[in-house]
Scaffold this active site. Structure first.
Site, PDB file in Angstrom:
ATOM      1  N   GLU A 102      10.327  -4.688   1.137  1.00  0.00           N
ATOM      2  CA  GLU A 102      11.657  -4.411   0.552  1.00  0.00           C
ATOM      3  C   GLU A 102      11.779  -5.412  -0.681  1.00  0.00           C
ATOM      4  O   GLU A 102      12.999  -5.964  -0.730  1.00  0.00           O
ATOM      5  CB  GLU A 102      12.613  -4.444   1.556  1.00  0.00           C
ATOM      6  CG  GLU A 102      12.713  -3.035   2.296  1.00  0.00           C
ATOM      7  CD  GLU A 102      13.575  -2.761   3.338  1.00  0.00           C
ATOM      8  OE1 GLU A 102      14.772  -2.781   2.824  1.00  0.00           O
ATOM      9  OE2 GLU A 102      13.484  -2.369   4.365  1.00  0.00           O
ATOM     10  N   GLY A 103      10.967  -5.754  -1.341  1.00  0.00           N
ATOM     11  CA  GLY A 103      11.113  -6.757  -2.583  1.00  0.00           C
ATOM     12  C   GLY A 103      10.816  -8.194  -2.108  1.00  0.00           C
ATOM     13  O   GLY A 103      11.358  -8.667  -1.270  1.00  0.00           O
ATOM     14  N   TRP A 145       0.812   0.951   4.352  1.00  0.00           N
ATOM     15  CA  TRP A 145       1.900  -0.153   5.051  1.00  0.00           C
ATOM     16  C   TRP A 145       3.058   0.649   5.409  1.00  0.00           C
ATOM     17  O   TRP A 145       4.181   0.033   4.967  1.00  0.00           O
ATOM     18  CB  TRP A 145       2.238  -1.299   3.962  1.00  0.00           C
ATOM     19  CG  TRP A 145       0.881  -1.894   3.510  1.00  0.00           C
ATOM     20  CD1 TRP A 145       0.617  -1.732   1.929  1.00  0.00           C
ATOM     21  CD2 TRP A 145       0.022  -2.590   3.968  1.00  0.00           C
ATOM     22  NE1 TRP A 145      -0.413  -2.411   1.648  1.00  0.00           N
ATOM     23  CE2 TRP A 145      -1.118  -2.979   2.754  1.00  0.00           C
ATOM     24  CE3 TRP A 145      -0.427  -2.807   5.307  1.00  0.00           C
ATOM     25  CZ2 TRP A 145      -2.236  -3.622   3.520  1.00  0.00           C
ATOM     26  CZ3 TRP A 145      -1.529  -3.430   5.678  1.00  0.00           C
ATOM     27  CH2 TRP A 145      -2.325  -3.612   4.447  1.00  0.00           C
ATOM     28  N   GLU A 190       9.459 -13.298  -4.732  1.00  0.00           N
ATOM     29  CA  GLU A 190       9.361 -13.507  -6.136  1.00  0.00           C
ATOM     30  C   GLU A 190      10.125 -12.249  -6.785  1.00  0.00           C
ATOM     31  O   GLU A 190      10.590 -12.553  -7.966  1.00  0.00           O
ATOM     32  CB  GLU A 190       7.876 -13.562  -6.455  1.00  0.00           C
ATOM     33  CG  GLU A 190       7.130 -14.755  -5.842  1.00  0.00           C
ATOM     34  CD  GLU A 190       6.560 -14.431  -4.319  1.00  0.00           C
ATOM     35  OE1 GLU A 190       7.143 -13.503  -3.732  1.00  0.00           O
ATOM     36  OE2 GLU A 190       5.939 -15.548  -4.096  1.00  0.00           O
TER      37      GLU A 190
HETATM   38  C1  LIG Z   1       5.724  -4.937   8.105  1.00  0.00           C
HETATM   39  C2  LIG Z   1       5.489  -4.264   6.743  1.00  0.00           C
HETATM   40  C3  LIG Z   1       6.185  -3.083   6.712  1.00  0.00           C
HETATM   41  C4  LIG Z   1       6.273  -2.151   5.559  1.00  0.00           C
HETATM   42  N1  LIG Z   1       7.075  -0.973   5.640  1.00  0.00           N
HETATM   43  C5  LIG Z   1       6.806  -0.172   4.649  1.00  0.00           C
HETATM   44  C6  LIG Z   1       7.511   1.007   4.578  1.00  0.00           C
HETATM   45  O1  LIG Z   1       8.072   1.451   5.602  1.00  0.00           O
HETATM   46  N2  LIG Z   1       7.462   1.773   3.501  1.00  0.00           N
HETATM   47  C7  LIG Z   1       6.922   1.434   2.377  1.00  0.00           C
HETATM   48  O2  LIG Z   1       7.064   2.070   1.633  1.00  0.00           O
HETATM   49  N3  LIG Z   1       6.517   0.227   2.207  1.00  0.00           N
HETATM   50  C8  LIG Z   1       6.474  -0.570   3.500  1.00  0.00           C
HETATM   51  N4  LIG Z   1       5.608  -1.948   3.497  1.00  0.00           N
HETATM   52  C9  LIG Z   1       5.211  -2.596   2.065  1.00  0.00           C
HETATM   53  C10 LIG Z   1       5.891  -3.328   1.406  1.00  0.00           C
HETATM   54  O3  LIG Z   1       6.887  -2.723   0.736  1.00  0.00           O
HETATM   55  C11 LIG Z   1       4.931  -3.901   0.170  1.00  0.00           C
HETATM   56  O4  LIG Z   1       4.092  -4.754   1.026  1.00  0.00           O
HETATM   57  C12 LIG Z   1       5.690  -4.830  -0.506  1.00  0.00           C
HETATM   58  O5  LIG Z   1       6.317  -3.855  -1.598  1.00  0.00           O
HETATM   59  C13 LIG Z   1       4.740  -5.518  -1.435  1.00  0.00           C
HETATM   60  O6  LIG Z   1       3.552  -5.120  -1.962  1.00  0.00           O
HETATM   61  P1  LIG Z   1       2.236  -5.415  -1.754  1.00  0.00           P
HETATM   62  O7  LIG Z   1       1.915  -5.879  -0.237  1.00  0.00           O
HETATM   63  O8  LIG Z   1       1.431  -4.366  -2.287  1.00  0.00           O
HETATM   64  O9  LIG Z   1       2.032  -6.745  -2.563  1.00  0.00           O
HETATM   65  P2  LIG Z   1       1.770  -6.770  -4.063  1.00  0.00           P
HETATM   66  O10 LIG Z   1       2.627  -5.958  -5.035  1.00  0.00           O
HETATM   67  O11 LIG Z   1       0.098  -6.779  -4.306  1.00  0.00           O
HETATM   68  O12 LIG Z   1       2.169  -8.350  -4.390  1.00  0.00           O
HETATM   69  C14 LIG Z   1       1.406  -9.485  -3.911  1.00  0.00           C
HETATM   70  C15 LIG Z   1       2.358 -10.656  -4.055  1.00  0.00           C
HETATM   71  O13 LIG Z   1       2.249 -10.938  -5.491  1.00  0.00           O
HETATM   72  C16 LIG Z   1       3.614 -11.628  -5.757  1.00  0.00           C
HETATM   73  N5  LIG Z   1       4.316 -10.972  -6.683  1.00  0.00           N
HETATM   74  C17 LIG Z   1       4.198  -9.442  -6.772  1.00  0.00           C
HETATM   75  N6  LIG Z   1       4.967  -9.058  -7.789  1.00  0.00           N
HETATM   76  C18 LIG Z   1       5.500 -10.239  -8.670  1.00  0.00           C
HETATM   77  C19 LIG Z   1       6.354 -10.507  -9.516  1.00  0.00           C
HETATM   78  N7  LIG Z   1       7.003  -9.447 -10.095  1.00  0.00           N
HETATM   79  N8  LIG Z   1       6.789 -11.645  -9.893  1.00  0.00           N
HETATM   80  C20 LIG Z   1       6.053 -12.518  -9.120  1.00  0.00           C
HETATM   81  N9  LIG Z   1       5.299 -12.460  -8.182  1.00  0.00           N
HETATM   82  C21 LIG Z   1       4.901 -11.312  -7.580  1.00  0.00           C
HETATM   83  C22 LIG Z   1       4.251 -11.966  -4.431  1.00  0.00           C
HETATM   84  O14 LIG Z   1       3.965 -12.938  -3.864  1.00  0.00           O
HETATM   85  C23 LIG Z   1       3.933 -10.639  -3.704  1.00  0.00           C
HETATM   86  O15 LIG Z   1       3.938 -11.102  -2.310  1.00  0.00           O
HETATM   87  C24 LIG Z   1       5.618  -2.737   4.611  1.00  0.00           C
HETATM   88  C25 LIG Z   1       5.117  -4.096   4.487  1.00  0.00           C
HETATM   89  C26 LIG Z   1       5.211  -4.825   5.854  1.00  0.00           C
HETATM   90  C27 LIG Z   1       4.463  -6.147   5.733  1.00  0.00           C
END
Ligand SMILES: Cc1cc2nc3c(=O)[nH]c(=O)nc-3n(C[C@H](O)[C@H](O)[C@H](O)COP(=O)(O)OP(=O)(O)OC[C@H]3O[C@@H](n4cnc5c(N)ncnc54)[C@H](O)[C@@H]3O)c2cc1C
Length: 369
Positions: free
Chosen positions: A353-354, A148, A357
């Site tokens: 970027e966080g 991502w 939640e």
């Molecule tokens: C369009 C796009 C661009 C991006 N660009 C970058 C980039 O340039 N560089 C980079 O490093 N990353 C990038 N990302 C990744 C992004 O930072 C992650 O998607 C994000 O950190 C969430 O991680 P995850 O998708 O693995 O979701 P997970 O960590 O698996 O979380 C899934 C869901 O679980 C819930 N959740 C998670 N943690 C908690 C908590 N502590 N308490 C309550 N609920 C919680 C939330 O609803 C969350 O959305 C990008 C993502 C997108 C969609």
């Protein structure tokens, strides 16, 4: 000082930026390949001096730029923000050699940057990242995968966060500047809902040396968090720009469209919905500006304010864009309509970027500190 008001020069600058985005950047964005890096668009951002400004301005300026560009051209907004996200760590923590090699290329728009933190098994819990940095040949060998990552795999260099000390959590991460032509580095583009260039990066024994470190070994998590702290309110500004575009389109449409013998705006249910959209957008804007101004003043409340601003603005933009679609009816869902575009664009900022939640967790932690 008022609770929050922009100076007249700031308002004029924003109006000029919105016009420039509509007239000069929108046509370049339309010519791009959705989901791929648009190099002519990045070069135009460089020529306009906006990329340079990413490195010389504070958080409020960054917010004003992102909001104004988002209003007229989300692709330009995203291209600008990603140059900052990928290259700010170089400006803040790079050696003289790294800065001289890359920053003029980034600010001119000749080189494209990426910020590679997330992994398949470490998203919200970024401190769990596992990209291996094994010592060898006076440096390290990077092995593993990032996922991502915006601008990957086309970016010319990436700020990469890797695990240099096992079992040390956030304290065992090092930031590296990795040029795209390093042997062993590859990646794949991912097809996303929004026209955002995103991909994976695969590291197959990529060699990095002490000269590639950004900051200090094992202190890379600070580099990541410092960058994200600056950018957090500005993700809210991106959302506010989209909300304002959806709101303005809705005011125009509901004043024009007739049904049941008069314009839609004469139905109180419609007018009140538009009033709610406007009120929430303005509230989100004020919180974003306040958080950015607090960052620029170096206030201790920044983590809480920035989390509140990102949370409220991204959730508000989702609400406003959805309501705008409803009030436009079927035409909003036709491919190519502004709202069809915004409906796809508005979703991701609530996750990256966080996630929302995670912002609530930050706010609660600050409240109970
Ligand atoms: C369009 C796009 C661009 C991006 N660009 C970058 C980039 O340039 N560089 C980079 O490093 N990353 C990038 N990302 C990744 C992004 O930072 C992650 O998607 C994000 O950190 C969430 O991680 P995850 O998708 O693995 O979701 P997970 O960590 O698996 O979380 C899934 C869901 O679980 C819930 N959740 C998670 N943690 C908690 C908590 N502590 N308490 C309550 N609920 C919680 C939330 O609803 C969350 O959305 C990008 C993502 C997108 C969609």
């Amino acid at each position: 000082m008022p609770a929050f008001a922009l100076e007249p020069e700031q308002r004029e600058w924003c109006a000029r930026l919105r016009a420039t985005a509509a007239e000069q950047l929108r046509p370049l964005a339309d010519k791009g390949d959705p989901g791929r890096v648009n190099r002519p668009l990045v070069a135009a951002l460089g020529e306009l001096g906006l990329l340079e400004r990413l490195f010389t301005s504070g958080a409020l300026d960054l917010c004003l730029m992102r909001e104004a560009l988002a209003y007229a051209c989300t692709e330009a907004e995203t291209a600008l923000a990603l140059q900052g996200l990928g290259a700010r760590p170089v400006a803040a923590h790079g050696t003289e050699a790294q800065r001289t090699r890359w920053l003029p290329e980034v600010t001119s728009g000749r080189a494209v940057a990426a910020f590679a933190l997330s992994e398949p098994d470490a998203g919200s819990d970024a401190a769990a990242l596992a990209l291996k940095a094994e010592p060898g040949d006076g440096g390290w060998r990077l092995s593993g995968e990032k996922c991502w990552i915006s601008n990957a795999p086309e970016a010319d260099f990436c700020t990469v966060f890797a695990r240099t000390t096992e079992g040390a959590g956030a304290r065992g991460v090092t930031a590296f500047l990795v040029p795209a032509d390093r042997p062993g580095l590859s990646g794949t583009a991912l097809d996303m809902l929004s026209p955002h260039p995103v991909g994976t990066l695969v590291f197959d024994g990529v060699c990095v040396g002490p000269g590639d470190v950004l900051g200090e070994p094992d202190r890379g998590f600070r580099v990541a968090m410092g960058t994200l702290n600056l950018f957090r309110p500005s993700v809210g500004a991106f959302a506010v720009g989209m909300a304002q575009a959806a709101l303005d389109a809705t005011v125009a449409h509901t004043a024009r469209r007739t049904a049941f013998g008069g314009p839609l705006k004469d139905l109180q249910a419609v007018a009140h919905q538009v009033a709610e959209m406007a009120t929430r957008t303005e509230a989100a804007r004020l919180l974003v500006y306040a958080a950015a101004a607090a960052y620029d003043r170096g206030e201790p409340e920044v983590p809480k304010c920035a989390a509140m601003a990102k949370l409220l603005a991204t959730e508000t933009a989702q609400y406003v864009v959805d309501a705008a679609v409803q009030l436009h009816g079927a035409r909003a869902l036709r491919r190519g309509h502004l709202l069809e575009h915004l409906y796809r664009e508005v979703r991701a900022p609530r996750i990256y970027e966080g996630a929302t939640e995670v912002q609530r967790t930050i706010i609660a932690k600050e409240l109970y500190r």
